[in-house]
Design a protein around this motif. Structure first.
Motif, PDB file in Angstrom:
ATOM      1  N   ARG A 155       9.709  -3.232 -27.646  1.00  0.00           N
ATOM      2  CA  ARG A 155      11.014  -2.599 -27.499  1.00  0.00           C
ATOM      3  C   ARG A 155      11.482  -1.992 -28.817  1.00  0.00           C
ATOM      4  NH1 ARG A 155      12.962  -6.197 -24.477  1.00  0.00           N
ATOM      5  NH2 ARG A 155      13.623  -7.605 -26.149  1.00  0.00           N
ATOM      6  N   ASP A 156      11.189  -2.664 -29.922  1.00  0.00           N
ATOM      7  CA  ASP A 156      11.605  -2.178 -31.238  1.00  0.00           C
ATOM      8  C   ASP A 156      10.899  -0.867 -31.580  1.00  0.00           C
ATOM      9  OD1 ASP A 156      12.882  -2.524 -33.915  1.00  0.00           O
ATOM     10  OD2 ASP A 156      10.796  -2.661 -34.561  1.00  0.00           O
ATOM     11  N   VAL A 157       9.582  -0.812 -31.348  1.00  0.00           N
ATOM     12  CA  VAL A 157       8.834   0.419 -31.633  1.00  0.00           C
ATOM     13  C   VAL A 157       9.334   1.551 -30.745  1.00  0.00           C
ATOM     14  CG1 VAL A 157       6.567   1.522 -31.593  1.00  0.00           C
ATOM     15  CG2 VAL A 157       6.792  -0.822 -32.421  1.00  0.00           C
ATOM     16  N   LEU A 158       9.561   1.257 -29.482  1.00  0.00           N
ATOM     17  CA  LEU A 158      10.052   2.273 -28.545  1.00  0.00           C
ATOM     18  C   LEU A 158      11.435   2.782 -28.957  1.00  0.00           C
ATOM     19  CD1 LEU A 158       9.796   3.842 -25.898  1.00  0.00           C
ATOM     20  CD2 LEU A 158      10.724   1.835 -24.714  1.00  0.00           C
ATOM     21  N   LYS A 159      12.315   1.862 -29.317  1.00  0.00           N
ATOM     22  CA  LYS A 159      13.680   2.226 -29.709  1.00  0.00           C
ATOM     23  C   LYS A 159      13.677   3.124 -30.943  1.00  0.00           C
ATOM     24  CE  LYS A 159      18.089   0.096 -31.081  1.00  0.00           C
ATOM     25  NZ  LYS A 159      18.776  -1.202 -31.326  1.00  0.00           N
ATOM     26  N   ARG A 160      12.853   2.779 -31.930  1.00  0.00           N
ATOM     27  CA  ARG A 160      12.810   3.575 -33.162  1.00  0.00           C
ATOM     28  C   ARG A 160      12.173   4.942 -32.930  1.00  0.00           C
ATOM     29  NH1 ARG A 160      10.198   0.691 -37.861  1.00  0.00           N
ATOM     30  NH2 ARG A 160       9.186  -0.692 -36.371  1.00  0.00           N
ATOM     31  N   CYS A 161      11.220   5.008 -32.006  1.00  0.00           N
ATOM     32  CA  CYS A 161      10.619   6.301 -31.672  1.00  0.00           C
ATOM     33  C   CYS A 161      11.659   7.207 -31.019  1.00  0.00           C
ATOM     34  CB  CYS A 161       9.433   6.099 -30.734  1.00  0.00           C
ATOM     35  SG  CYS A 161       8.605   7.636 -30.270  1.00  0.00           S
ATOM     36  N   ILE A 162      12.423   6.679 -30.108  1.00  0.00           N
ATOM     37  CA  ILE A 162      13.465   7.465 -29.432  1.00  0.00           C
ATOM     38  C   ILE A 162      14.485   7.971 -30.448  1.00  0.00           C
ATOM     39  CG2 ILE A 162      15.380   7.340 -27.790  1.00  0.00           C
ATOM     40  CD1 ILE A 162      13.641   5.347 -26.176  1.00  0.00           C
ATOM     41  N   ALA A 163      14.845   7.102 -31.392  1.00  0.00           N
ATOM     42  CA  ALA A 163      15.832   7.486 -32.407  1.00  0.00           C
ATOM     43  C   ALA A 163      15.295   8.589 -33.323  1.00  0.00           C
ATOM     44  CB  ALA A 163      16.235   6.264 -33.232  1.00  0.00           C
ATOM     45  N   ALA A 164      13.995   8.534 -33.626  1.00  0.00           N
ATOM     46  CA  ALA A 164      13.395   9.513 -34.545  1.00  0.00           C
ATOM     47  C   ALA A 164      13.159  10.869 -33.876  1.00  0.00           C
ATOM     48  CB  ALA A 164      12.078   8.975 -35.094  1.00  0.00           C
ATOM     49  N   GLU A 165      12.987  10.876 -32.562  1.00  0.00           N
ATOM     50  CA  GLU A 165      12.694  12.108 -31.814  1.00  0.00           C
ATOM     51  C   GLU A 165      11.577  12.922 -32.478  1.00  0.00           C
ATOM     52  OE1 GLU A 165      16.387  14.223 -31.494  1.00  0.00           O
ATOM     53  OE2 GLU A 165      16.966  13.111 -29.704  1.00  0.00           O
ATOM     54  N   PRO A 166      10.384  12.342 -32.594  1.00  0.00           N
ATOM     55  CA  PRO A 166       9.284  13.059 -33.275  1.00  0.00           C
ATOM     56  C   PRO A 166       8.923  14.355 -32.557  1.00  0.00           C
ATOM     57  CG  PRO A 166       8.455  11.153 -32.074  1.00  0.00           C
ATOM     58  CD  PRO A 166       9.946  11.044 -32.070  1.00  0.00           C
ATOM     59  N   LYS A 167       8.499  15.332 -33.346  1.00  0.00           N
ATOM     60  CA  LYS A 167       8.149  16.638 -32.796  1.00  0.00           C
ATOM     61  C   LYS A 167       6.718  17.064 -33.158  1.00  0.00           C
ATOM     62  CE  LYS A 167      12.269  17.755 -31.072  1.00  0.00           C
ATOM     63  NZ  LYS A 167      12.945  16.478 -31.317  1.00  0.00           N
ATOM     64  N   HIS A 168       6.093  16.342 -34.084  1.00  0.00           N
ATOM     65  CA  HIS A 168       4.781  16.764 -34.576  1.00  0.00           C
ATOM     66  C   HIS A 168       3.698  15.722 -34.307  1.00  0.00           C
ATOM     67  CE1 HIS A 168       7.621  19.299 -36.901  1.00  0.00           C
ATOM     68  NE2 HIS A 168       6.706  20.210 -36.649  1.00  0.00           N
ATOM     69  N   GLY A 169       2.479  16.113 -34.637  1.00  0.00           N
ATOM     70  CA  GLY A 169       1.312  15.283 -34.337  1.00  0.00           C
ATOM     71  C   GLY A 169       0.447  16.010 -33.326  1.00  0.00           C
ATOM     72  N   GLU A 170      -0.860  15.956 -33.521  1.00  0.00           N
ATOM     73  CA  GLU A 170      -1.765  16.706 -32.644  1.00  0.00           C
ATOM     74  C   GLU A 170      -1.607  16.311 -31.183  1.00  0.00           C
ATOM     75  OE1 GLU A 170      -5.860  17.131 -33.868  1.00  0.00           O
ATOM     76  OE2 GLU A 170      -5.312  16.626 -35.920  1.00  0.00           O
ATOM     77  N   ARG A 171      -1.730  15.037 -30.899  1.00  0.00           N
ATOM     78  CA  ARG A 171      -1.625  14.588 -29.517  1.00  0.00           C
ATOM     79  C   ARG A 171      -0.198  14.721 -29.007  1.00  0.00           C
ATOM     80  NH1 ARG A 171      -5.084  10.900 -31.993  1.00  0.00           N
ATOM     81  NH2 ARG A 171      -7.173  10.736 -31.091  1.00  0.00           N
ATOM     82  N   TRP A 172       0.761  14.430 -29.878  1.00  0.00           N
ATOM     83  CA  TRP A 172       2.156  14.504 -29.463  1.00  0.00           C
ATOM     84  C   TRP A 172       2.536  15.922 -29.034  1.00  0.00           C
ATOM     85  CZ3 TRP A 172       5.536  10.434 -28.936  1.00  0.00           C
ATOM     86  CH2 TRP A 172       6.851  10.771 -28.628  1.00  0.00           C
ATOM     87  N   GLN A 173       2.178  16.886 -29.847  1.00  0.00           N
ATOM     88  CA  GLN A 173       2.518  18.270 -29.518  1.00  0.00           C
ATOM     89  C   GLN A 173       1.768  18.756 -28.284  1.00  0.00           C
ATOM     90  OE1 GLN A 173       1.963  20.004 -33.598  1.00  0.00           O
ATOM     91  NE2 GLN A 173       3.929  20.940 -33.148  1.00  0.00           N
ATOM     92  N   ALA A 174       0.506  18.384 -28.175  1.00  0.00           N
ATOM     93  CA  ALA A 174      -0.272  18.799 -27.004  1.00  0.00           C
ATOM     94  C   ALA A 174       0.359  18.267 -25.722  1.00  0.00           C
ATOM     95  CB  ALA A 174      -1.704  18.301 -27.123  1.00  0.00           C
ATOM     96  N   THR A 175       0.902  17.046 -25.799  1.00  0.00           N
ATOM     97  CA  THR A 175       1.518  16.428 -24.625  1.00  0.00           C
ATOM     98  C   THR A 175       2.915  16.982 -24.382  1.00  0.00           C
ATOM     99  OG1 THR A 175       0.260  14.386 -24.991  1.00  0.00           O
ATOM    100  CG2 THR A 175       2.203  14.232 -23.577  1.00  0.00           C
ATOM    101  N   SER A 176       3.722  17.031 -25.430  1.00  0.00           N
ATOM    102  CA  SER A 176       5.120  17.438 -25.259  1.00  0.00           C
ATOM    103  C   SER A 176       5.259  18.908 -24.890  1.00  0.00           C
ATOM    104  CB  SER A 176       5.919  17.144 -26.532  1.00  0.00           C
ATOM    105  OG  SER A 176       5.439  17.908 -27.627  1.00  0.00           O
ATOM    106  N   LYS A 177       4.295  19.735 -25.310  1.00  0.00           N
ATOM    107  CA  LYS A 177       4.378  21.164 -25.029  1.00  0.00           C
ATOM    108  C   LYS A 177       3.688  21.561 -23.722  1.00  0.00           C
ATOM    109  CE  LYS A 177       4.965  22.599 -29.845  1.00  0.00           C
ATOM    110  NZ  LYS A 177       6.321  23.129 -29.644  1.00  0.00           N
ATOM    111  N   ALA A 178       3.039  20.602 -23.075  1.00  0.00           N
ATOM    112  CA  ALA A 178       2.445  20.891 -21.769  1.00  0.00           C
ATOM    113  C   ALA A 178       3.558  21.228 -20.777  1.00  0.00           C
ATOM    114  CB  ALA A 178       1.643  19.684 -21.278  1.00  0.00           C
TER     115      ALA A 178
END
Length: 205
Positions: A155-178
Motif C-alpha cells: 500500500r505504501d509503494v502504491l500510495k507514493r506512486c500515485i502521489a508522484a504521478e510518474p510520466k517517464h520510463g520505457e515500460r511506463w510510457q509504452a503502457t501509459s501512451k497505449a
C-alpha cells in the motif's frame, strides 16, 4: 533523439530491412551524435534481439569506453553478465556512478533476485527517490513487494506512486501512451506495467 521514438524507428527498420540496415542506421547515428548512451544501448539491444550476444558484449565494452559514467549502460552491463559476475559488475557500476537511479535499480533487482528483501526494498526506495518521475522503478518496486512484502508495504509503494504521478520510463510510457490506457489512472497503469514486466524481472523463474 527520444528513446521511445528511436525504438519505434529501429523496430520498423528491422522489420522492413533487417538487422544489417538497422546496424547501419545506428552506426551513422552514433557518428553524428557521439557519446550518446541511448544510441549505444539501442544498438546493444538490437543485437540481443537477434541472439548476437558476443556482438552485444563487444558494443557494450565500446560504449562504456565512450560513456564511462552512463547509468543506463552500467545497468545494462549488470544485467548482461552471467549471474555469478553481477555482484562484481554492480560494484564497478557503483564506483562509476553511485547516484544514478538506473544503477541503483539494477542493484535492487540483484537483491530482489537473491530474496534479500530488506536490502532490495532499501535500494528500490532509493531509486524511486532519486528519480520519482520514472515509473519503471516504481513498478519493479511494487512487484517486489507483491512477491515478498505485505499489505502495508504494498500500500505504501502504491500510495507514493500515485502521489508522484510518474510520466517517464520505457515500460511506463509504452503502457501509459497505449490507446487503450489513455485515460487510466496512475494505479491502473502501475498494475499494468507490473503485469508487462518480463521474465528477467521475476526472481521466481
Amino acid at each position: 533523439m527520444r528513446m521511445r521514438k528511436l525504438r519505434r524507428l529501429l523496430e520498423e527498420e528491422e522489420r522492413i530491412n533487417g538487422l544489417s540496415k538497422s546496424r547501419a542506421f545506428l552506426t551513422l547515428a552514433r557518428k553524428k551524435n557521439p557519446a550518446t548512451p541511448e544510441l549505444w544501448l539501442a544498438a546493444i539491444r538490437a543485437e540481443l534481439r537477434h541472439g548476437n550476444n558476443k556482438e552485444a558484449d563487444s558494443l557494450l565494452a565500446k560504449a562504456l569506453q565512450e560513456c564511462p559514467t552512463s547509468g543506463i549502460l552500467w545497468a545494462a552491463a549488470i544485467e548482461m553478465v552471467p549471474r555469478a559476475q553481477r555482484k562484481s559488475k554492480s560494484s564497478d557500476a557503483i564506483k562509476r556512478c553511485d547516484h544514478d537511479p538506473h544503477v541503483i535499480a539494477a542493484v535492487a533487482k540483484l537483491f530482489w533476485h537473491d530474496r534479500k528483501v530488506d536490502k532490495a526494498r532499501s535500494w528500490f526506495n532509493r531509486a524511486a527517490s532519486l528519480a520519482p518521475d520514472i515509473g519503471d522503478f516504481r513498478a519493479l518496486y511494487y512487484k517486489s513487494e507483491l512477491q515478498h512484502g505485505n499489505a502495508d508495504t504494498q500500500r505504501d509503494v502504491l500510495k507514493r506512486c500515485i502521489a508522484a504521478e510518474p510520466k517517464h520510463g520505457e515500460r511506463w510510457q509504452a503502457t501509459s501512451k497505449a490507446v487503450e490506457n489513455s485515460h487510466q489512472p496512475t494505479d491502473a497503469i502501475l498494475r499494468r506495467v507490473v503485469l508487462a514486466l518480463g521474465v528477467e524481472e521475476n526472481p521466481m523463474l
